[in-house]
Design an enzyme around this catalytic site. Structure first.
Site, PDB file in Angstrom:
ATOM      1  N   GLU A 148       0.284   3.642   1.824  1.00 31.73           N
ATOM      2  CA  GLU A 148       0.403   4.061   3.230  1.00 31.73           C
ATOM      3  C   GLU A 148       1.814   3.806   3.764  1.00 31.73           C
ATOM      4  OE1 GLU A 148      -1.670   5.156   6.081  1.00 31.73           O
ATOM      5  OE2 GLU A 148      -2.607   6.146   4.390  1.00 31.73           O
TER       6      GLU A 148
ATOM      7  N   THR B 248       0.805  -1.217   0.000  1.00 29.30           N
ATOM      8  CA  THR B 248       0.000   0.000   0.000  1.00 29.30           C
ATOM      9  C   THR B 248       0.843   1.274   0.000  1.00 29.30           C
ATOM     10  OG1 THR B 248      -1.412   1.342   1.452  1.00 29.30           O
ATOM     11  CG2 THR B 248      -0.149  -0.374   2.528  1.00 29.30           C
TER      12      THR B 248
ATOM     13  N   TYR C 257      -1.509   0.386  10.949  1.00 29.47           N
ATOM     14  CA  TYR C 257      -1.841  -0.300   9.684  1.00 29.47           C
ATOM     15  C   TYR C 257      -0.622  -0.329   8.768  1.00 29.47           C
ATOM     16  CZ  TYR C 257      -3.615  -0.828   4.903  1.00 29.47           C
ATOM     17  OH  TYR C 257      -3.796  -1.237   3.609  1.00 29.47           O
TER      18      TYR C 257
ATOM     19  N   LYS D  75       1.720  -3.476   7.378  1.00 31.28           N
ATOM     20  CA  LYS D  75       1.896  -3.724   5.946  1.00 31.28           C
ATOM     21  C   LYS D  75       3.375  -3.679   5.550  1.00 31.28           C
ATOM     22  CE  LYS D  75      -2.232  -4.323   4.069  1.00 31.28           C
ATOM     23  NZ  LYS D  75      -2.588  -5.343   3.072  1.00 31.28           N
TER      24      LYS D  75
HETATM   25  P1  NAP Z   1     -11.685  -4.515   2.295  1.00 36.56           P
HETATM   26  O1  NAP Z   1     -12.823  -4.149   1.412  1.00 36.56           O
HETATM   27  O2  NAP Z   1     -11.636  -3.978   3.675  1.00 36.56           O
HETATM   28  O3  NAP Z   1     -11.620  -6.119   2.360  1.00 36.56           O
HETATM   29  C1  NAP Z   1     -10.809  -6.779   3.287  1.00 36.56           C
HETATM   30  C2  NAP Z   1     -11.081  -8.272   3.210  1.00 36.56           C
HETATM   31  O4  NAP Z   1     -10.230  -8.951   4.146  1.00 36.56           O
HETATM   32  C3  NAP Z   1     -12.528  -8.668   3.579  1.00 36.56           C
HETATM   33  O5  NAP Z   1     -12.923  -9.705   2.715  1.00 36.56           O
HETATM   34  C4  NAP Z   1     -12.357  -9.216   4.990  1.00 36.56           C
HETATM   35  O6  NAP Z   1     -13.350 -10.156   5.349  1.00 36.56           O
HETATM   36  C5  NAP Z   1     -11.009  -9.900   4.863  1.00 36.56           C
HETATM   37  N1  NAP Z   1     -10.368 -10.190   6.148  1.00 36.56           N
HETATM   38  C6  NAP Z   1     -10.079  -9.336   7.143  1.00 36.56           C
HETATM   39  N2  NAP Z   1      -9.469  -9.964   8.153  1.00 36.56           N
HETATM   40  C7  NAP Z   1      -9.385 -11.260   7.806  1.00 36.56           C
HETATM   41  C8  NAP Z   1      -8.866 -12.423   8.430  1.00 36.56           C
HETATM   42  N3  NAP Z   1      -8.294 -12.380   9.640  1.00 36.56           N
HETATM   43  N4  NAP Z   1      -8.931 -13.610   7.787  1.00 36.56           N
HETATM   44  C9  NAP Z   1      -9.508 -13.687   6.557  1.00 36.56           C
HETATM   45  N5  NAP Z   1     -10.026 -12.616   5.908  1.00 36.56           N
HETATM   46  C10 NAP Z   1      -9.963 -11.417   6.522  1.00 36.56           C
HETATM   47  O7  NAP Z   1     -10.293  -4.096   1.622  1.00 36.56           O
HETATM   48  P2  NAP Z   1      -9.967  -3.736   0.071  1.00 36.56           P
HETATM   49  O8  NAP Z   1     -10.166  -2.285  -0.138  1.00 36.56           O
HETATM   50  O9  NAP Z   1     -10.637  -4.720  -0.815  1.00 36.56           O
HETATM   51  O10 NAP Z   1      -8.396  -3.969   0.045  1.00 36.56           O
HETATM   52  C11 NAP Z   1      -7.854  -5.241  -0.307  1.00 36.56           C
HETATM   53  C12 NAP Z   1      -6.397  -5.308   0.142  1.00 36.56           C
HETATM   54  O11 NAP Z   1      -5.641  -4.277  -0.483  1.00 36.56           O
HETATM   55  C13 NAP Z   1      -6.209  -5.092   1.649  1.00 36.56           C
HETATM   56  O12 NAP Z   1      -5.112  -5.888   2.039  1.00 36.56           O
HETATM   57  C14 NAP Z   1      -5.826  -3.631   1.766  1.00 36.56           C
HETATM   58  O13 NAP Z   1      -5.063  -3.399   2.923  1.00 36.56           O
HETATM   59  C15 NAP Z   1      -5.014  -3.446   0.491  1.00 36.56           C
HETATM   60  N6  NAP Z   1      -5.020  -2.105  -0.105  1.00 36.56           N
HETATM   61  C16 NAP Z   1      -6.198  -1.496  -0.408  1.00 36.56           C
HETATM   62  C17 NAP Z   1      -6.184  -0.256  -1.031  1.00 36.56           C
HETATM   63  C18 NAP Z   1      -7.456   0.442  -1.405  1.00 36.56           C
HETATM   64  O14 NAP Z   1      -7.388   1.648  -1.686  1.00 36.56           O
HETATM   65  N7  NAP Z   1      -8.575  -0.238  -1.471  1.00 36.56           N
HETATM   66  C19 NAP Z   1      -4.943   0.348  -1.357  1.00 36.56           C
HETATM   67  C20 NAP Z   1      -3.775  -0.326  -1.028  1.00 36.56           C
HETATM   68  C21 NAP Z   1      -3.799  -1.571  -0.425  1.00 36.56           C
HETATM   69  P3  NAP Z   1     -14.787  -9.709   5.983  1.00 36.56           P
HETATM   70  O15 NAP Z   1     -15.665  -9.401   4.803  1.00 36.56           O
HETATM   71  O16 NAP Z   1     -15.171 -10.913   6.735  1.00 36.56           O
HETATM   72  O17 NAP Z   1     -14.531  -8.509   6.841  1.00 36.56           O
HETATM   73  N1  GDD Z   2     -12.342   7.439   6.434  1.00 36.06           N
HETATM   74  C1  GDD Z   2     -12.403   8.764   6.584  1.00 36.06           C
HETATM   75  N2  GDD Z   2     -13.519   9.315   7.158  1.00 36.06           N
HETATM   76  N3  GDD Z   2     -11.370   9.513   6.156  1.00 36.06           N
HETATM   77  C2  GDD Z   2     -11.475  10.850   6.278  1.00 36.06           C
HETATM   78  C3  GDD Z   2     -12.588  11.472   6.833  1.00 36.06           C
HETATM   79  C4  GDD Z   2     -13.657  10.668   7.317  1.00 36.06           C
HETATM   80  O1  GDD Z   2     -14.652  11.138   7.833  1.00 36.06           O
HETATM   81  N4  GDD Z   2     -12.390  12.814   6.785  1.00 36.06           N
HETATM   82  C5  GDD Z   2     -11.198  13.022   6.222  1.00 36.06           C
HETATM   83  N5  GDD Z   2     -10.629  11.836   5.914  1.00 36.06           N
HETATM   84  C6  GDD Z   2      -9.293  11.637   5.322  1.00 36.06           C
HETATM   85  C7  GDD Z   2      -8.393  10.681   6.088  1.00 36.06           C
HETATM   86  O2  GDD Z   2      -7.838  11.324   7.234  1.00 36.06           O
HETATM   87  C8  GDD Z   2      -7.373  10.359   4.996  1.00 36.06           C
HETATM   88  O3  GDD Z   2      -6.394  11.377   4.933  1.00 36.06           O
HETATM   89  C9  GDD Z   2      -8.202  10.399   3.713  1.00 36.06           C
HETATM   90  O4  GDD Z   2      -9.432  11.055   4.045  1.00 36.06           O
HETATM   91  C10 GDD Z   2      -8.505   9.034   3.122  1.00 36.06           C
HETATM   92  O5  GDD Z   2      -9.016   8.201   4.155  1.00 36.06           O
HETATM   93  P1  GDD Z   2      -9.620   6.751   3.830  1.00 36.06           P
HETATM   94  O6  GDD Z   2     -10.619   6.856   2.747  1.00 36.06           O
HETATM   95  O7  GDD Z   2     -10.039   6.174   5.123  1.00 36.06           O
HETATM   96  O8  GDD Z   2      -8.392   5.974   3.179  1.00 36.06           O
HETATM   97  P2  GDD Z   2      -6.848   5.877   3.607  1.00 36.06           P
HETATM   98  O9  GDD Z   2      -6.068   6.692   2.630  1.00 36.06           O
HETATM   99  O10 GDD Z   2      -6.663   6.155   5.044  1.00 36.06           O
HETATM  100  O11 GDD Z   2      -6.564   4.320   3.393  1.00 36.06           O
HETATM  101  C11 GDD Z   2      -7.002   3.643   2.207  1.00 36.06           C
HETATM  102  O12 GDD Z   2      -5.999   3.706   1.228  1.00 36.06           O
HETATM  103  C12 GDD Z   2      -4.768   3.037   1.577  1.00 36.06           C
HETATM  104  C13 GDD Z   2      -3.797   3.253   0.404  1.00 36.06           C
HETATM  105  O13 GDD Z   2      -3.244   4.519   0.461  1.00 36.06           O
HETATM  106  C14 GDD Z   2      -7.328   2.199   2.610  1.00 36.06           C
HETATM  107  O14 GDD Z   2      -7.952   1.560   1.521  1.00 36.06           O
HETATM  108  C15 GDD Z   2      -6.073   1.417   2.969  1.00 36.06           C
HETATM  109  O15 GDD Z   2      -6.404   0.038   3.149  1.00 36.06           O
HETATM  110  C16 GDD Z   2      -5.060   1.573   1.829  1.00 36.06           C
HETATM  111  O16 GDD Z   2      -3.874   0.874   2.145  1.00 36.06           O
END
Ligand code: NAP
Ligand code: GDD
Length: 354
Positions: free
Chosen positions: A131, A129, A155, A159
Site C-alpha cells: 500500500e 506493505t 493506513y 505504515k
Molecule cells: P489482521 O488479521 O488484521 O491482524 C491484526 C492484528 O493486530 C490483530 O491481532 C489485532 O488484534 C492486532 N492489533 C490491532 N491493534 C492493536 C493494538 N493497538 N495493540 C495490539 N494489537 C493490535 O492483519 P494481518 O492480515 O494478519 O496483517 C498483519 C500485519 O501485516 C499488519 O501489520 C498489516 O498491516 C500488515 N500487512 C498485511 C498484509 C496482508 O495482505 N495481510 C499485507 C501487507 C502488510 P485483535 O485481534 O485484538 O483485533
Molecule cells: N474490502 C473490500 N470490500 N474491498 C473491495 C470490495 C469490498 O467489498 N470491493 C472491491 N474491493 C477492492 C478494494 O477497493 C481494493 O482495491 C481491493 O478490493 C482489495 O481490498 P482489500 O481486500 O480490503 O485489501 P487492500 O488491498 O485494501 O489491503 C490489504 O492488503 C494490503 C497490502 O497491499 C490489507 O491486508 C492491508 O493491511 C495490506 O497492507
C-alpha cells in the site's frame, strides 16, 4: 543439556499473519509469546483452529499503551520481535484515521524505543506493505524496493511512518530493524472484511442458499495475491539475514477483483453475474488501482519464491468456506470457533506474572 530455544514475541498474534507465524516458529522450536490486547469478545479462533492456543504464552498489552508494552517486552526477553499488529483494514483507516496512525505509526515507535532502551540487540521485524506505493509503478509495470512511495490512504501513510523508522534506527543506532514490504496475502483464516474472504465466504453462503447477493465496490482494482503461510516463511528468513534490510514479498502476478470473483464462483459451479452487485458504499474515497510486486531481491538474497498459484489460492479458500458452512448446516460446530471464550482467557497473562 537442552539446546537454547530462541524466544520470539509476536504482536498481532490473534490476526491472520501472527497466527500462521506463531505456528511456524513453534515448528522451528522457538518459545513463542504473543501480545493480546483487551477486546470485548476474545478473538482466539485462528489460534484454536491451528491447534496452538495452549502452546504459546499470551501476554496482555497494547501497542499504544507503553507501560504494558514495555513490561511485555521486558518480561518475555525476546531475541526477535515480529510486529504484526496493526489497524490493517485500509477502508477503516478512512473512517478512523487517528486510531490507525496511533497504532500503526506511534505504536511501532513505542516498540522500537522500548527495545533501544532495554536491549538494542533484539531483532525487530516490521510489517510494511505494498500500500506504500499507492499509484506509483515502475516503467516495466511492477513495484520493487526502488519504487518511490506515494501513499493513498491514512493506513498507507501510517505504515510509511513506521517503514521509515526502520531505516532511521538502523542508521542512527545500528539496530537490527527489518521491513518486509508484503503484497496482499490471503488464506482460509483471512478476516471476513477483506475482499478475497468476503467473496469466498459469500460464495459458500450463496451455494447453500443462505445469501442472495454479494455487494462489492471497485471490481477493476488489481492486486498481487499470495498465500499467507508461504509469506510467513520468508518473514522469518528476513530476520535471519546477515543484516537488517527491506524486502518486497509478492508473486509478480496480479489479477483484478473481477477475476477473483469469476474464479471463486466458477469453483462452486455458480454464475457470478447473477449474484454480484456493485455498490458505491464499498468503494474507497481514494483507491490503489494496481499492485504487482517484483520479488527478485528476496529470491536472490534469501532463495525465496512463492509456492501457491492464484488458482490454488482461490480454490483452497472457497473449499474451506464451503466445508465450514456445510459443517455448520449439519449441526457441527465451526471447526475454528472457540468452544468457550472465557475458558480461553486462562491462557492470558499479565506480563508481571510471567
Ligand atoms: P489482521 O488479521 O488484521 O491482524 C491484526 C492484528 O493486530 C490483530 O491481532 C489485532 O488484534 C492486532 N492489533 C490491532 N491493534 C492493536 C493494538 N493497538 N495493540 C495490539 N494489537 C493490535 O492483519 P494481518 O492480515 O494478519 O496483517 C498483519 C500485519 O501485516 C499488519 O501489520 C498489516 O498491516 C500488515 N500487512 C498485511 C498484509 C496482508 O495482505 N495481510 C499485507 C501487507 C502488510 P485483535 O485481534 O485484538 O483485533
Ligand atoms: N474490502 C473490500 N470490500 N474491498 C473491495 C470490495 C469490498 O467489498 N470491493 C472491491 N474491493 C477492492 C478494494 O477497493 C481494493 O482495491 C481491493 O478490493 C482489495 O481490498 P482489500 O481486500 O480490503 O485489501 P487492500 O488491498 O485494501 O489491503 C490489504 O492488503 C494490503 C497490502 O497491499 C490489507 O491486508 C492491508 O493491511 C495490506 O497492507
Amino acid at each position: 543439556m537442552d539446546a537454547y530455544k530462541k524466544r520470539a514475541l509476536i504482536t498481532g498474534v490473534t490476526g491472520q499473519d501472527g497466527a500462521f507465524l506463531a505456528k511456524l516458529l513453534l515448528e522451528k522450536n522457538y518459545e513463542v509469546f504473543g501480545v493480546v490486547r483487551r477486546i470485548s469478545t476474545p478473538n482466539f479462533w485462528r489460534l484454536n483452529h491451528l491447534g496452538i492456543l495452549d502452546k504459546i504464552t499470551l501476554v496482555s498489552a497494547d501497542l499504544t499503551d507503553v507501560p504494558s508494552l514495555s513490561e511485555a517486552i521486558r518480561r518475555t526477553n525476546p531475541d526477535e520481535i515480529y510486529n504484526m499488529a496493526a489497524q490493517s483494514f485500509v477502508g477503516s483507516s478512512f473512517d478512523q484515521p487517528i486510531h490507525s496512525a496511533l497504532t500503526n505509526g506511534l505504536g511501532v515507535l513505542n516498540i522500537i524505543e522500548i527495545v533501544r532502551n532495554l536491549k538494542e540487540s533484539v531483532k525487530i521485524y516490521l510489517a510494511s506493505t505494498s500500500e506504500l506505493y499507492g499509484d506509483s509503478i515502475n516503467l516495466d509495470g511492477v513495484q520493487n524496493e526502488e519504487t518511490p512511495f506515494k501513499p493513498n490512504s491514512p493506513y498507507a501513510l501510517s505504515k510509511l511512518y513506521s517503514h521509515e523508522l526502520a531505516r532511521i534506527y538502523r542508521k542512527a543506532y545500528g539496530m537490527f530493524v527489518s521491513a518486509g514490504i508484503l503484497f496482499n496475502h490471503e488464506s482460509e483464516l483471512r478476516g471476513l472484511e477483506f475482499v478475497t474472504r468476503k467473496i469466498t465466504n459469500s460464495v459458500a453462503k450463496i451455494k447453500f442458499g443462505l445469501q442472495d447477493e454479494l455487494r462489492l465496490g471497485n471490481l477493476e482494482a488489481k492486486r498481487d495475491w499470495g498465500y499467507a503461510p508461504d509469506y510467513m516463511e520468508v518473514v522469518w528468513q528476513i530476520l535471519q539475514y546477515h543484516k537488517p534490510d527491506d524486502f518486497v514479498i509478492a508473486t509478480n502476478e496480479n489479477h483484478s477483483v473481477r477475476e477473483f470473483v469469476e474464479e471463486a464462483f466458477k469453483i462452486a459451479g455458480l454464475d457470478w453475474k447473477l449474484y454480484v452487485r456493485v455498490h458505491a458504499q464499498h468503494k474507497r474515497p481514494y483507491e490503489v488501482p494496481y499492485l504487482k510486486g517484483d520479488y527478485s531481491k528476496a529470491k536472490r538474497e534469501l532463495g525465496w519464491k512463492p509456492k501457491t498459484s492464484f488458482k490454488e489460492l482461490v480454490k483452497l479458500m472457497v473449499e474451506s468456506d464451503l466445508n465450514r458452512w456445510d459443517n455448520h448446516l449439519k449441526g457441527k460446530i465451526f471447526s475454528w470457533d472457540a468452544p468457550n471464550h472465557s475458558e480461553n482467557l486462562n491462557y492470558l497473562y499479565r506480563a508481571k506474572d510471567l
